[in-house]
Design a protein around this motif. Structure first.
Motif, PDB file in Angstrom:
ATOM      1  N   PHE A   1       0.823  -1.204   0.000  1.00 14.54           N
ATOM      2  CA  PHE A   1       0.000   0.000   0.000  1.00 14.54           C
ATOM      3  C   PHE A   1       0.859   1.258   0.000  1.00 14.54           C
ATOM      4  O   PHE A   1       1.953   1.265   0.555  1.00 14.54           O
ATOM      5  N   SER A   2       0.346   2.325  -0.609  1.00 15.50           N
ATOM      6  CA  SER A   2       1.002   3.631  -0.531  1.00 15.50           C
ATOM      7  C   SER A   2      -0.054   4.721  -0.591  1.00 15.50           C
ATOM      8  O   SER A   2      -0.944   4.684  -1.435  1.00 15.50           O
TER       9      SER A   2
ATOM     10  N   GLU B   1      -4.657  -1.710  -7.499  1.00 15.84           N
ATOM     11  CA  GLU B   1      -5.801  -0.808  -7.496  1.00 15.84           C
ATOM     12  C   GLU B   1      -5.320   0.601  -7.175  1.00 15.84           C
ATOM     13  O   GLU B   1      -4.457   0.787  -6.318  1.00 15.84           O
ATOM     14  N   LEU B   2      -5.889   1.580  -7.888  1.00 12.48           N
ATOM     15  CA  LEU B   2      -5.542   2.984  -7.696  1.00 12.48           C
ATOM     16  C   LEU B   2      -6.795   3.735  -7.283  1.00 12.48           C
ATOM     17  O   LEU B   2      -7.819   3.638  -7.958  1.00 12.48           O
ATOM     18  N   GLY B   3      -6.710   4.469  -6.179  1.00 13.35           N
ATOM     19  CA  GLY B   3      -7.854   5.206  -5.673  1.00 13.35           C
ATOM     20  C   GLY B   3      -7.761   6.683  -5.983  1.00 13.35           C
ATOM     21  O   GLY B   3      -6.797   7.349  -5.604  1.00 13.35           O
ATOM     22  N   PHE B   4      -8.756   7.179  -6.696  1.00 10.86           N
ATOM     23  CA  PHE B   4      -8.858   8.596  -7.046  1.00 10.86           C
ATOM     24  C   PHE B   4     -10.046   9.162  -6.284  1.00 10.86           C
ATOM     25  O   PHE B   4     -11.150   8.627  -6.382  1.00 10.86           O
ATOM     26  N   GLU B   5      -9.826  10.232  -5.533  1.00 11.57           N
ATOM     27  CA  GLU B   5     -10.867  10.762  -4.655  1.00 11.57           C
ATOM     28  C   GLU B   5     -11.076  12.251  -4.881  1.00 11.57           C
ATOM     29  O   GLU B   5     -10.204  12.941  -5.401  1.00 11.57           O
TER      30      GLU B   5
ATOM     31  N   ARG C   1      -4.985   9.314  -4.698  1.00 13.61           N
ATOM     32  CA  ARG C   1      -4.748   9.433  -3.262  1.00 13.61           C
ATOM     33  C   ARG C   1      -4.049   8.209  -2.690  1.00 13.61           C
ATOM     34  O   ARG C   1      -3.395   8.291  -1.672  1.00 13.61           O
ATOM     35  N   TRP C   2      -4.237   7.052  -3.318  1.00 10.97           N
ATOM     36  CA  TRP C   2      -3.619   5.827  -2.806  1.00 10.97           C
ATOM     37  C   TRP C   2      -3.549   4.782  -3.901  1.00 10.97           C
ATOM     38  O   TRP C   2      -4.227   4.882  -4.914  1.00 10.97           O
TER      39      TRP C   2
END
Length: 171
Positions: free
Chosen positions: A82-83, A147-151, A165-166
């Motif tokens: 995770f990052s 997985e790439l999280g865009f918020e 964001r992560w």
């Protein structure tokens, strides 16, 4: 003699799920990880209990290599990589790892810009359905299972673009 940092391509990680020679897998222990990458910069444990190989009271454990975190839920079980480090801007590997191409995963990169760059790099990405996340977050999944999280900060602001964001790989 000073040990050289391992050079790891984050683009290859997004494409294949491999971090250099390391193929993250569920049955990876913190000791096996350290044998491959060297000692982590920091080890975070449950309630600050000192880490011990056979101790169950210190888990979950997070082995940190700069902004890259390896989360273990037991002494023999890797849960995720995770990052989400907004203070640095782009991923960094601490004392042991040098990322060859970290700019693609720059914290705060707009999703539309990321998609253009990914396409230019030949990196296929797909939307990943996560009930309950919209309109706050959009998740994309790469060919390597990352997985790439865009918020967004304000889902009522229709003009706000989701930004990175992560990112995470899960066993």
């Amino acid at each position: 003699m000073k040990k050289r940092k391992q050079r790891i391509s984050l683009l290859a990680f997004l494409q294949t799920g491999r971090l250099g020679a390391l193929q993250p897998c569920r049955d990876l222990s913190p000791e096996a990880l350290a044998a491959m990458l060297g000692p982590p910069d920091e080890v975070e444990t449950q309630d600050g209990v000192p880490y011990a190989v056979e101790s169950t009271s210190c888990f979950p454990v997070i082995a940190c290599y700069g902004s890259l975190e390896f989360h273990f839920d037991s002494g023999r079980t890797l849960y995720c990589v995770f990052s989400d480090n907004p203070w640095v801007g782009q991923p960094y590997g601490g004392r042991q790892i040098r990322f060859a191409d970290s700019a693609l995963l720059r914290y705060g990169r707009p999703m539309a810009e990321f998609l253009r760059l990914a396409q230019g790099q030949g990196l296929p990405v797909q939307p990943c359905a996560r009930p309950g996340l919209l309109p706050y977050a959009h998740v994309l999944r790469t060919a390597g299972g990352v997985e790439l999280g865009f918020e967004v900060d304000d889902p009522d602001d229709r003009s706000e673009q989701p930004t990175l964001r992560w990112w995470s790989w899960q066993a």
